[in-house]
Design a protein around this motif. Structure first.
Motif, PDB file in Angstrom:
ATOM      1  N   SER A  35       0.822  -1.212   0.000  1.00  0.00           N
ATOM      2  CA  SER A  35       0.000   0.000   0.000  1.00  0.00           C
ATOM      3  C   SER A  35       0.855   1.262   0.000  1.00  0.00           C
ATOM      4  N   SER A  36       2.150   1.121   0.282  1.00  0.00           N
ATOM      5  CA  SER A  36       3.027   2.286   0.325  1.00  0.00           C
ATOM      6  C   SER A  36       4.072   2.321  -0.786  1.00  0.00           C
ATOM      7  N   ALA A  61      -1.293  12.176 -13.139  1.00  0.00           N
ATOM      8  CA  ALA A  61      -2.333  11.475 -12.376  1.00  0.00           C
ATOM      9  C   ALA A  61      -1.707  10.529 -11.356  1.00  0.00           C
ATOM     10  N   LEU A  62      -0.658   9.819 -11.757  1.00  0.00           N
ATOM     11  CA  LEU A  62       0.050   8.934 -10.822  1.00  0.00           C
ATOM     12  C   LEU A  62       0.660   9.745  -9.681  1.00  0.00           C
ATOM     13  N   LEU A  63       1.306  10.856 -10.002  1.00  0.00           N
ATOM     14  CA  LEU A  63       1.928  11.689  -8.978  1.00  0.00           C
ATOM     15  C   LEU A  63       0.883  12.244  -7.999  1.00  0.00           C
ATOM     16  N   ALA A  64      -0.245  12.680  -8.523  1.00  0.00           N
ATOM     17  CA  ALA A  64      -1.315  13.205  -7.660  1.00  0.00           C
ATOM     18  C   ALA A  64      -1.821  12.129  -6.709  1.00  0.00           C
ATOM     19  N   ALA A  68      -1.714  12.017  -2.625  1.00  0.00           N
ATOM     20  CA  ALA A  68      -2.971  11.891  -1.883  1.00  0.00           C
ATOM     21  C   ALA A  68      -3.021  10.624  -1.032  1.00  0.00           C
ATOM     22  N   GLU A  69      -2.447   9.539  -1.550  1.00  0.00           N
ATOM     23  CA  GLU A  69      -2.550   8.241  -0.872  1.00  0.00           C
ATOM     24  C   GLU A  69      -1.298   7.868  -0.075  1.00  0.00           C
ATOM     25  N   ASP A  92      10.423  13.570  -3.296  1.00  0.00           N
ATOM     26  CA  ASP A  92       9.746  12.946  -2.156  1.00  0.00           C
ATOM     27  C   ASP A  92       8.766  11.840  -2.548  1.00  0.00           C
ATOM     28  N   LEU A  93       8.412  11.778  -3.838  1.00  0.00           N
ATOM     29  CA  LEU A  93       7.443  10.781  -4.298  1.00  0.00           C
ATOM     30  C   LEU A  93       8.100   9.498  -4.809  1.00  0.00           C
TER      31      LEU A  93
END
Length: 96
Positions: A35-36, A61-64, A68-69, A92-93
């Motif tokens: 999940s992470s 969209a993936l970055l957003a 968010a998640e 950071d992503l």
């Protein structure tokens, strides 16, 4: 291009961001490690739509969703990895 929307399709272990158009489907696929953590593994833009920002729209969209998640992205896909290198503000992503 503004009328082309990104849809997210998810299964327990995989997913993709897809844009459907008259030219075909464009997609960015990923594998969910946990999940992470997800592995962005492939980006493909429909023939005739190259160099029109479709790949970037899928990546955005993936970055957003990562923001968010709260998941990190392993950039196995050459396109995603190239964009990551161009945008240090996204560090950071990513898990590299």
């Amino acid at each position: 291009m503004s009328d082309l929307s990104v849809q997210r399709e998810v299964t327990p272990s995989k997913g993709r961001y897809v844009i459907r158009s008259a030219e075909g489907e464009s997609e960015l696929t990923y594998s969910a490690v946990s999940s992470s953590l997800v592995i962005a593994d492939h980006t493909e833009v429909a023939p005739g739509l190259e160099s029109q920002g479709i790949g970037r729209k899928l990546l955005d969209a993936l970055l957003a969703d990562a923001r968010a998640e709260g998941f990190k992205i392993v950039p196995l896909c050459p396109y995603v990895n190239a964009q990551r290198r161009k945008h240090p503000e996204w560090a950071d992503l990513f898990q590299v």
